[in-house]
Design an enzyme around this catalytic site. Structure first.
Site, PDB file in Angstrom:
ATOM      1  N   ASP A  12      -5.396 -12.490   3.630  1.00 59.02           N
ATOM      2  CA  ASP A  12      -6.599 -11.934   4.235  1.00 59.02           C
ATOM      3  C   ASP A  12      -7.847 -12.110   3.381  1.00 59.02           C
ATOM      4  OD1 ASP A  12      -5.324 -10.216   2.500  1.00 59.02           O
ATOM      5  OD2 ASP A  12      -5.319  -8.493   3.832  1.00 59.02           O
ATOM      6  N   HIS A  16       0.812  -1.230   0.000  1.00 57.76           N
ATOM      7  CA  HIS A  16       0.000   0.000   0.000  1.00 57.76           C
ATOM      8  C   HIS A  16       0.842   1.275   0.000  1.00 57.76           C
ATOM      9  CE1 HIS A  16      -3.617  -2.269   0.409  1.00 57.76           C
ATOM     10  NE2 HIS A  16      -3.343  -2.709   1.621  1.00 57.76           N
ATOM     11  N   HIS A  43      -6.905  -6.811  -0.254  1.00 61.16           N
ATOM     12  CA  HIS A  43      -6.939  -5.374  -0.521  1.00 61.16           C
ATOM     13  C   HIS A  43      -6.070  -5.058  -1.745  1.00 61.16           C
ATOM     14  CE1 HIS A  43      -7.684  -5.764   3.878  1.00 61.16           C
ATOM     15  NE2 HIS A  43      -8.622  -4.870   3.611  1.00 61.16           N
ATOM     16  N   ASP A  93      -3.503 -10.485  -2.232  1.00 64.10           N
ATOM     17  CA  ASP A  93      -4.046  -9.909  -1.002  1.00 64.10           C
ATOM     18  C   ASP A  93      -5.488  -9.462  -1.248  1.00 64.10           C
ATOM     19  OD1 ASP A  93      -2.701  -8.497   1.712  1.00 64.10           O
ATOM     20  OD2 ASP A  93      -4.488  -7.472   0.973  1.00 64.10           O
TER      21      ASP A  93
END
Length: 309
Positions: free
Chosen positions: A246, A125, A164, A162
């Site tokens: 996740d 990120h 996200h 992931d």
């Protein structure tokens, strides 16, 4: 060939507030899961600290200095609503980048066949000059740039599974025609980026949007129909993986319903692609995963699949 595991205790010194999902216990659970006899064959390697020039492959020095200056002498410092620093954070972040680079070098040199870098803080990120989402520096993007700029590779693929969207990796490699970034993620979900219309300056970005509450069935179809053909067409000389766990059904921060065997399937297929195009060369770097038991189980399954390939 062998699989290398990169870990370092400095990752335990990046401390976040009590109750924060990106916690020290994540590494402890992974270490415990990989300490059983099934993983005795792992080649365990330490993670060197990177220097500013390594981070500078993706981030300006002004940004690196800003992060260094924000590290507290004691206690905790907050960079944004999700991202924190403690006295040990810069050392941990340097190990994260250094471990990713060392893993790439070991695989490219033929010292090991594949590698898994178990590190924190995560990186996907972190944008060019902006920390966010628990991340300080773009570990996987820096590793890709190292492979291209210093090792002369012309085609590096990054696969980010992931839950996200890897907005930081996308930002850092948006203008890089030697890299193909493919990210699958829940949508809608924080950080709100990762639309299919975001394709990079050179058509070098592919975003796979997966609806909330979808399962591994939908993920497998998306990878078979879109991701694997794109990787085959690109014919990478190295595959890097942003391995976030996740999307697991038990994870508290999202609503995808993958199971541990979905990570095995995905890893096996990525290894098969690496075998077809780049002599099996693959480096996987830890990103998210916040249910500690699910994280440990999925990581062990992922590493086991790397070893079996």
């Amino acid at each position: 060939m062998s699989v290398a595991l990169y870990m370092h205790d400095d990752g335990l010194n990046h401390v976040t507030p009590e109750g924060h999902p990106e916690q020290v216990a994540r590494l402890r659970h992974i270490a415990r899961a990989l300490s059983v006899p099934a993983f005795d064959a792992l080649e365990r390697r330490t993670m060197p600290q990177c220097d500013d020039a390594d981070i500078g492959l993706c981030h300006p020095q002004t940004y690196v200095d800003r992060i260094k200056d924000a590290v507290p002498q004691t206690g905790l410092a907050r960079l944004d609503e999700d991202t924190w620093l403690s006295p040990g954070s810069m050392s941990a972040a340097r190990r994260a980048v250094g471990g990713a680079i060392a893993a790439v070098d070991a695989v490219l040199d033929g010292a090991v066949g594949k590698a898994f870098v178990a590190t924190r803080p995560p990186g996907h990120h972190a944008e060019t000059a902006k920390p966010m989402g628990f991340c300080l520096f773009g570990n996987v993007a820096i590793a890709a740039r190292h492979a291209m700029e210093r090792r002369g590779l012309a085609r590096v693929a990054i696969v980010d599974f992931d839950v996200h969207h890897g907005n930081g990796t996308q930002d850092l490699l948006w203008n890089e025609d030697r890299a193909l970034f493919i990210g699958s993620h829940q949508s809608p979900l924080w950080p709100g980026s990762g639309r299919a219309t975001e394709t990079g300056a050179h058509g070098n970005v592919m975003n796979i949007e997966l609806p909330p509450h979808s399962t591994g069935t939908e993920m497998r179809a998306a990878y078979e129909n879109r991701v694997f053909p794109a990787l085959d067409a690109f014919a990478p000389e190295l595959i890097l993986v942003s391995a976030g766990f996740d999307a697991h059904a038990d994870d508290p921060l999202a609503q995808l319903n993958w199971q541990t065997d979905d990570y095995v399937w995905l890893t096996e297929n990525l290894c098969a692609l690496a075998a077809r195009h780049c002599g099996g060369k693959l480096v996987s770097i830890l990103e998210g995963g916040y249910n500690l038991e699910a994280l440990a189980d999925a990581t062990a399954a992922h590493v086991g699949a790397l070893m079996a390939a």
